[in-house]
Design an enzyme around this catalytic site. Structure first.
Site, PDB file in Angstrom:
ATOM      1  N   CYS A 114      63.224 -49.517 -14.881  1.00 40.39           N
ATOM      2  CA  CYS A 114      62.681 -48.535 -13.941  1.00 40.39           C
ATOM      3  C   CYS A 114      61.502 -47.770 -14.526  1.00 40.39           C
ATOM      4  CB  CYS A 114      63.767 -47.592 -13.446  1.00 40.39           C
ATOM      5  SG  CYS A 114      64.343 -46.347 -14.627  1.00 40.39           S
ATOM      6  N   ASP A 115      61.439 -47.590 -15.838  1.00 38.51           N
ATOM      7  CA  ASP A 115      60.318 -46.893 -16.467  1.00 38.51           C
ATOM      8  C   ASP A 115      58.985 -47.528 -16.090  1.00 38.51           C
ATOM      9  OD1 ASP A 115      62.787 -46.987 -17.840  1.00 38.51           O
ATOM     10  OD2 ASP A 115      61.911 -46.313 -19.719  1.00 38.51           O
TER      11      ASP A 115
END
Length: 375
Positions: A160-161
């Site tokens: 997700c980063d």
């Protein structure tokens, strides 16, 4: 070292960030003090350079995104000087892994300088274009779905980063060069990540497939039975959404998707904000490490303040956002260093008053840049 031992160490070695802060007035924002604290943070960080791999890596990318946003709000040339200095010494290069979203995050600052730096042809965007074209259009194992690692590396942006690292750059590059094809490609790959990692029930993102609840794996849940949702991981996403929406054309056909996702996450972050204003590293299990953490909280605060300033979050939540900023500001040391930043990682872990990273300073500057705009 298992999580139980880490929790015990956190209790023994750490003291609660909000306790250390002794915040007495959560509703007042002294904008002169905000500006001064931001400059102190910049000066300290510039004097204490740090990076995970190289000066062009994702940690520097996140930090200089914060510097760019600080300049955008204040127009203080100290920020632009720092931006130009790092770009020049980096020779306007990205880092070298062309299919890894982390390694183009630094280009957000290059694009910002090119649009706002005032000197024609000062910035060389050739490396950025080379990276983006390879990233989007060349084959690799992740895009092909042939990497079957436990993290779920079967899509380009499998963690997700990544939604902070590459999409805002692609979006800004499309705007800056007037080439909407880059925005369309960004949307395609963003949807892959959304479909794989977004939890519609909790309205939060799993960091990667290790933390997606499969219905039979107790290791993907916290001791309290809740799913594992990392504060900074979700901070990357919601801050990235604010950056994307800030530059995305109002009439872009997929903009409603990003606005809807932003509003869902903003609502969730406000619902679970702890009383002292700072989010814990484990969003749904705050007791796991019961102290505030600044990098995740900084990104959340930036995104929520941006939403209020741009009409996507109701102004009734202004007090909650001011509370968050005042708590963050009280985690800054007298010399300007921003403490209580969880170190580089991929899931909830503790922080301390003395733990710092350049991306934590970036989150601090991003938060301050929007706090200054609050009415």
């Amino acid at each position: 070292m298992n999580r139980t031992i880490l929790t015990l160490l956190a209790v023994v070695l750490l003291f609660n960030c909000s306790t250390a802060q002794k915040v007495t007035d959560t509703q007042t924002i002294d904008k002169t003090s905000v500006k001064a604290s931001m400059i102190k943070a910049l000066e300290w960080q510039e004097a204490h350079p740090i990076f995970a791999i190289a000066p062009t890596d994702w940690t520097a990318g996140a930090y200089y995104t914060g510097v760019a946003r600080a300049h955008k709000t204040t127009r203080d040339m100290m920020y632009m000087a720092a931006l130009k200095n790092q770009g020049y010494w980096n020779n306007w290069e990205t880092y070298k892994r062309l299919h890894h979203a982390d390694d183009v995050a630094i280009s957000y600052s290059y694009l910002y300088i090119d649009a706002n730096g005032g000197r024609k042809n000062f910035v060389d965007l050739e490396s950025t274009k080379k990276f983006l074209d390879a990233h989007l259009y060349e084959d690799d194992n992740w895009k092909a779905g042939t990497d079957k690692s436990k993290e779920g590396k079967t899509i380009l942006w499998w963690w997700c980063d990544a939604l902070f690292m590459a999409p805002p750059v692609l979006n800004l590059y499309a705007k800056h060069t007037n080439q909407p094809k880059y925005l369309d490609e960004m949307h395609k790959f963003y949807m892959e990540t959304y479909n794989q990692l977004y939890d519609e029930e909790e309205q939060l993102f799993a960091r990667d497939m290790r933390f997606v609840w499969q219905g039979n794996d107790k290791d993907t849940k916290e001791p309290n039975g809740k799913k594992v949702f990392w504060s900074r991981g979700n901070g990357w996403v919601i801050a990235g959404l604010a950056l994307i929406l800030d530059d995305m054309p109002e009439d872009y056909e997929h903009r409603p998707f990003y606005e809807k996702l932003y509003k869902e996450m903003a609502k969730k972050m406000l619902e679970i904000q702890p009383e002292d204003g700072l989010w814990r590293t484990s969003l749904l299990s705050p007791e796991s490490y019961d102290h505030g953490e600044v990098s995740g909280s900084g990104f959340h605060t930036f995104a929520l303040a941006w939403g209020i300033n741009n009409g996507l979050v109701d102004k009734k939540h202004t007090s909650a956002v001011k509370k968050a900023w005042n708590a963050i500001a009280n985690c800054q040391h007298e010399d300007g260093r921003v403490g209580w930043v969880q170190n580089i990682g991929a899931f909830p872990e503790p922080a301390s008053a003395d733990s710092w990273q350049n991306f934590g300073t970036g989150a601090f500057l991003m938060a301050g840049s929007e706090i200054l705009k609050l009415k």
